[in-house]
Motif scaffolding. Structure first.
Motif, PDB file in Angstrom:
ATOM      1  N   ASP A   1       5.349  12.368  -7.568  1.00  0.00           N
ATOM      2  CA  ASP A   1       4.968  13.572  -6.813  1.00  0.00           C
ATOM      3  C   ASP A   1       3.452  13.700  -6.746  1.00  0.00           C
ATOM      4  O   ASP A   1       2.892  14.071  -5.711  1.00  0.00           O
ATOM      5  CB  ASP A   1       5.577  14.821  -7.459  1.00  0.00           C
ATOM      6  N   GLY A   2       2.795  13.386  -7.869  1.00  0.00           N
ATOM      7  CA  GLY A   2       1.339  13.441  -7.895  1.00  0.00           C
ATOM      8  C   GLY A   2       0.713  12.426  -6.959  1.00  0.00           C
ATOM      9  O   GLY A   2      -0.271  12.712  -6.270  1.00  0.00           O
ATOM     10  N   LEU A   3       1.295  11.223  -6.909  1.00  0.00           N
ATOM     11  CA  LEU A   3       0.777  10.182  -6.017  1.00  0.00           C
ATOM     12  C   LEU A   3       0.951  10.574  -4.552  1.00  0.00           C
ATOM     13  O   LEU A   3       0.059  10.326  -3.721  1.00  0.00           O
ATOM     14  CB  LEU A   3       1.487   8.855  -6.293  1.00  0.00           C
ATOM     15  N   LEU A   4       2.097  11.175  -4.230  1.00  0.00           N
ATOM     16  CA  LEU A   4       2.316  11.610  -2.851  1.00  0.00           C
ATOM     17  C   LEU A   4       1.301  12.677  -2.465  1.00  0.00           C
ATOM     18  O   LEU A   4       0.720  12.620  -1.362  1.00  0.00           O
ATOM     19  CB  LEU A   4       3.739  12.147  -2.687  1.00  0.00           C
ATOM     20  N   SER A   5       1.067  13.632  -3.348  1.00  0.00           N
ATOM     21  CA  SER A   5       0.076  14.687  -3.072  1.00  0.00           C
ATOM     22  C   SER A   5      -1.314  14.086  -2.921  1.00  0.00           C
ATOM     23  O   SER A   5      -2.087  14.486  -2.038  1.00  0.00           O
ATOM     24  CB  SER A   5       0.083  15.727  -4.202  1.00  0.00           C
ATOM     25  N   TRP A   6      -1.641  13.120  -3.771  1.00  0.00           N
ATOM     26  CA  TRP A   6      -2.948  12.459  -3.709  1.00  0.00           C
ATOM     27  C   TRP A   6      -3.123  11.748  -2.367  1.00  0.00           C
ATOM     28  O   TRP A   6      -4.157  11.873  -1.709  1.00  0.00           O
ATOM     29  CB  TRP A   6      -3.060  11.462  -4.862  1.00  0.00           C
ATOM     30  N   ALA A   7      -2.103  10.980  -1.959  1.00  0.00           N
ATOM     31  CA  ALA A   7      -2.190  10.237  -0.703  1.00  0.00           C
ATOM     32  C   ALA A   7      -2.268  11.178   0.496  1.00  0.00           C
ATOM     33  O   ALA A   7      -3.010  10.929   1.460  1.00  0.00           O
ATOM     34  CB  ALA A   7      -0.979   9.311  -0.570  1.00  0.00           C
ATOM     35  N   THR A   8      -1.534  12.290   0.446  1.00  0.00           N
ATOM     36  CA  THR A   8      -1.569  13.268   1.542  1.00  0.00           C
ATOM     37  C   THR A   8      -2.930  13.947   1.604  1.00  0.00           C
ATOM     38  O   THR A   8      -3.509  14.125   2.690  1.00  0.00           O
ATOM     39  CB  THR A   8      -0.469  14.331   1.332  1.00  0.00           C
ATOM     40  N   ARG A   9      -3.456  14.303   0.461  1.00  0.00           N
ATOM     41  CA  ARG A   9      -4.744  15.002   0.406  1.00  0.00           C
ATOM     42  C   ARG A   9      -5.885  14.143   0.939  1.00  0.00           C
ATOM     43  O   ARG A   9      -6.779  14.648   1.624  1.00  0.00           O
ATOM     44  CB  ARG A   9      -5.018  15.390  -1.059  1.00  0.00           C
ATOM     45  N   HIS A  10      -5.813  12.840   0.674  1.00  0.00           N
ATOM     46  CA  HIS A  10      -6.906  11.956   1.098  1.00  0.00           C
ATOM     47  C   HIS A  10      -6.579  11.188   2.377  1.00  0.00           C
ATOM     48  O   HIS A  10      -7.364  10.337   2.796  1.00  0.00           O
ATOM     49  CB  HIS A  10      -7.249  10.992  -0.033  1.00  0.00           C
TER      50      HIS A  10
ATOM     51  N   VAL B   1      -4.334   8.840   3.180  1.00  0.00           N
ATOM     52  CA  VAL B   1      -4.259   7.392   2.982  1.00  0.00           C
ATOM     53  C   VAL B   1      -2.808   6.966   2.824  1.00  0.00           C
ATOM     54  O   VAL B   1      -1.901   7.795   2.692  1.00  0.00           O
ATOM     55  CB  VAL B   1      -5.059   6.957   1.736  1.00  0.00           C
ATOM     56  N   VAL B   2      -2.607   5.658   2.837  1.00  0.00           N
ATOM     57  CA  VAL B   2      -1.323   5.061   2.491  1.00  0.00           C
ATOM     58  C   VAL B   2      -1.509   4.352   1.154  1.00  0.00           C
ATOM     59  O   VAL B   2      -2.472   3.595   0.962  1.00  0.00           O
ATOM     60  CB  VAL B   2      -0.846   4.057   3.556  1.00  0.00           C
ATOM     61  N   LEU B   3      -0.586   4.602   0.252  1.00  0.00           N
ATOM     62  CA  LEU B   3      -0.665   4.067  -1.102  1.00  0.00           C
ATOM     63  C   LEU B   3       0.508   3.114  -1.332  1.00  0.00           C
ATOM     64  O   LEU B   3       1.663   3.494  -1.125  1.00  0.00           O
ATOM     65  CB  LEU B   3      -0.617   5.224  -2.106  1.00  0.00           C
ATOM     66  N   ARG B   4       0.202   1.907  -1.743  1.00  0.00           N
ATOM     67  CA  ARG B   4       1.256   0.923  -2.002  1.00  0.00           C
ATOM     68  C   ARG B   4       1.315   0.646  -3.507  1.00  0.00           C
ATOM     69  O   ARG B   4       0.319   0.233  -4.106  1.00  0.00           O
ATOM     70  CB  ARG B   4       0.978  -0.374  -1.245  1.00  0.00           C
ATOM     71  N   ILE B   5       2.478   0.897  -4.100  1.00  0.00           N
ATOM     72  CA  ILE B   5       2.681   0.617  -5.518  1.00  0.00           C
ATOM     73  C   ILE B   5       3.042  -0.862  -5.660  1.00  0.00           C
ATOM     74  O   ILE B   5       4.048  -1.313  -5.122  1.00  0.00           O
ATOM     75  CB  ILE B   5       3.795   1.508  -6.100  1.00  0.00           C
TER      76      ILE B   5
ATOM     77  N   SER C   1      -5.399  -6.380 -13.474  1.00  0.00           N
ATOM     78  CA  SER C   1      -4.414  -6.733 -12.448  1.00  0.00           C
ATOM     79  C   SER C   1      -4.247  -5.569 -11.476  1.00  0.00           C
ATOM     80  O   SER C   1      -4.458  -4.405 -11.837  1.00  0.00           O
ATOM     81  CB  SER C   1      -3.074  -7.106 -13.087  1.00  0.00           C
ATOM     82  N   VAL C   2      -3.862  -5.876 -10.251  1.00  0.00           N
ATOM     83  CA  VAL C   2      -3.757  -4.859  -9.202  1.00  0.00           C
ATOM     84  C   VAL C   2      -2.479  -4.052  -9.395  1.00  0.00           C
ATOM     85  O   VAL C   2      -1.375  -4.606  -9.378  1.00  0.00           O
ATOM     86  CB  VAL C   2      -3.785  -5.496  -7.796  1.00  0.00           C
ATOM     87  N   LEU C   3      -2.620  -2.752  -9.579  1.00  0.00           N
ATOM     88  CA  LEU C   3      -1.479  -1.859  -9.754  1.00  0.00           C
ATOM     89  C   LEU C   3      -1.161  -1.110  -8.471  1.00  0.00           C
ATOM     90  O   LEU C   3      -0.002  -0.864  -8.144  1.00  0.00           O
ATOM     91  CB  LEU C   3      -1.759  -0.871 -10.883  1.00  0.00           C
ATOM     92  N   PHE C   4      -2.206  -0.721  -7.725  1.00  0.00           N
ATOM     93  CA  PHE C   4      -2.040  -0.044  -6.431  1.00  0.00           C
ATOM     94  C   PHE C   4      -2.913  -0.729  -5.387  1.00  0.00           C
ATOM     95  O   PHE C   4      -3.917  -1.374  -5.710  1.00  0.00           O
ATOM     96  CB  PHE C   4      -2.499   1.421  -6.510  1.00  0.00           C
ATOM     97  N   SER C   5      -2.521  -0.559  -4.125  1.00  0.00           N
ATOM     98  CA  SER C   5      -3.376  -0.903  -2.994  1.00  0.00           C
ATOM     99  C   SER C   5      -3.444   0.320  -2.092  1.00  0.00           C
ATOM    100  O   SER C   5      -2.439   1.019  -1.907  1.00  0.00           O
ATOM    101  CB  SER C   5      -2.828  -2.101  -2.213  1.00  0.00           C
ATOM    102  N   VAL C   6      -4.637   0.594  -1.539  1.00  0.00           N
ATOM    103  CA  VAL C   6      -4.852   1.800  -0.732  1.00  0.00           C
ATOM    104  C   VAL C   6      -5.528   1.424   0.568  1.00  0.00           C
ATOM    105  O   VAL C   6      -6.415   0.573   0.609  1.00  0.00           O
ATOM    106  CB  VAL C   6      -5.735   2.824  -1.493  1.00  0.00           C
ATOM    107  N   ARG C   7      -5.114   2.075   1.645  1.00  0.00           N
ATOM    108  CA  ARG C   7      -5.813   1.968   2.927  1.00  0.00           C
ATOM    109  C   ARG C   7      -5.684   3.302   3.643  1.00  0.00           C
ATOM    110  O   ARG C   7      -4.884   4.159   3.251  1.00  0.00           O
ATOM    111  CB  ARG C   7      -5.250   0.835   3.778  1.00  0.00           C
ATOM    112  N   SER C   8      -6.454   3.479   4.694  1.00  0.00           N
ATOM    113  CA  SER C   8      -6.428   4.746   5.417  1.00  0.00           C
ATOM    114  C   SER C   8      -5.059   4.965   6.050  1.00  0.00           C
ATOM    115  O   SER C   8      -4.320   4.016   6.326  1.00  0.00           O
ATOM    116  CB  SER C   8      -7.508   4.771   6.507  1.00  0.00           C
ATOM    117  N   GLY C   9      -4.732   6.236   6.277  1.00  0.00           N
ATOM    118  CA  GLY C   9      -3.474   6.558   6.921  1.00  0.00           C
ATOM    119  C   GLY C   9      -3.460   6.113   8.371  1.00  0.00           C
ATOM    120  O   GLY C   9      -4.509   5.865   8.983  1.00  0.00           O
ATOM    121  N   MET C  10      -2.262   6.020   8.935  1.00  0.00           N
ATOM    122  CA  MET C  10      -2.120   5.562  10.310  1.00  0.00           C
ATOM    123  C   MET C  10      -2.739   6.531  11.301  1.00  0.00           C
ATOM    124  O   MET C  10      -3.009   6.170  12.450  1.00  0.00           O
ATOM    125  CB  MET C  10      -0.638   5.368  10.636  1.00  0.00           C
ATOM    126  N   GLU C  11      -2.988   7.784  10.862  1.00  0.00           N
ATOM    127  CA  GLU C  11      -3.497   8.801  11.773  1.00  0.00           C
ATOM    128  C   GLU C  11      -5.013   8.802  11.898  1.00  0.00           C
ATOM    129  O   GLU C  11      -5.592   9.595  12.656  1.00  0.00           O
ATOM    130  CB  GLU C  11      -3.026  10.197  11.316  1.00  0.00           C
TER     131      GLU C  11
END
Length: 305
Positions: free
Chosen positions: A94-103, A105-109, A121-131
């Motif tokens: 839930d925290g990750l979803l709120s974080w991604a929505t707030r910023h 972005v798209v977050l890949r676990i 080691s890479v735990l997450f990958s982040v890029r801007s949202g599609m919008e």
């Protein structure tokens, strides 16, 4: 004199046998308590995790395909690396979803629950949202590690696979040549079937999760087939030549099959049943035992397995 000595020896043997019997019963009771504890902890994890649909799935086929294509692109992702070594024990979804929505972005676990994580080691990958367009530099904070827990060992709380693995380990130990405890193996298999039955009734979360408008999180999680293979592959292989264990494994699969909420899950169960039937035929010593497994296999097949 000699009669007294013989009686003493016989008495000593009787005491030794009694001590061995009491020790064996105490050990069996302890194992049963452990197995039941693992089962209850695993069920608790299933109950807490699988109704938990954080965010919303992307139901529109066109949007889902576009989101999946975007998520699978190899470029544009910025890695977030672990700062310590250990097992991935918890994720605050839930925290990750709120974080991604707030910023926005798209977050890949990138790791599954229970995975061993090395520092760096890479735990997450982040890029801007599609919008929105991709920024030249990351415009989000570097605080994602606050949403995960990495520890020295695995635990069952969010890791159903670990609960299953512990039951499998008990089965394998009981079937090992040095122990050869069929009773304990059967008990563990019964509970593996009960865990599978519970999983069979649950809907598994979709890979893509949104905030209701935009793709936000890509989940990496174990699917139903993975759980079934984890639960039944090694017990089957280690049941070599054990008629009682083969029968119990078939009945455990039938229990899971009867509970499944989707016909899409039945092929993996039928595959496991066929593997059991074939391996039993190859390793059981007598025609009687082989025929017994064939009869049970056909009987269970008529009920859907």
């Amino acid at each position: 004199m000699y009669g007294g000595f013989g009686g003493s020896v016989a008495g000593s043997r009787g005491v030794a046998a009694l001590i061995f019997f009491i020790h064996h019963i105490a050990e069996s009771l302890q194992t049963g308590t452990i197995v039941q504890h693992i089962f209850h902890e695993t069920n608790k994890a299933i109950d807490e995790l699988f109704p938990d649909q954080f965010g919303e799935p992307i139901d529109d086929p066109g949007k889902a395909k576009a989101a999946l294509d975007y998520a699978d692109e190899q470029t544009g992702w910025r890695p977030v690396k672990a700062r310590k070594t250990g097992y991935l024990q918890q994720i605050n979804t839930d925290g990750l979803l709120s974080w991604a929505t707030r910023h926005r972005v798209v977050l890949r676990i990138e790791k599954e629950m229970g995975a061993f994580i090395g520092e760096g080691s890479v735990l997450f990958s982040v890029r801007s949202g599609m919008e929105r367009p991709e920024p030249e530099e990351a415009d989000w904070p570097n605080d994602l590690m606050e949403y995960v827990s990495i520890g020295r060992h695995r635990n069952v709380e969010q890791d159903v696979a670990f609960g299953i693995q512990q039951l499998v380990d008990i089965t394998l130990k009981a079937l090992s040549p040095g122990i050869n405890d069929t009773t304990t193996a059967i008990m563990a298999i019964d509970y593996l079937g009960a865990v599978g039955e519970r999983l069979a009734r649950r809907e598994f979360p979709a890979r893509l999760r949104s905030d209701g408008k935009h793709l936000r999180v890509l989940v990496r999680s174990t699917d139903f087939e993975d759980y079934i293979r984890l639960a039944f592959d090694l017990p089957r292989i280690n049941a070599k030549g054990n008629h009682a264990v083969f029968r119990r494994l078939l009945r455990a699969l039938a229990l899971v099959d009867a509970a499944t909420c989707s016909d899409d899950r039945k092929p993996i169960l039928r595959q496991q049943a066929e593997l059991l039937r074939t391996y039993a035929n190859q390793t059981l010593a007598t025609d009687y035992e082989q025929k017994s497994i064939q009869i049970l296999y056909r009987k269970l097949s008529t009920y859907g397995l």
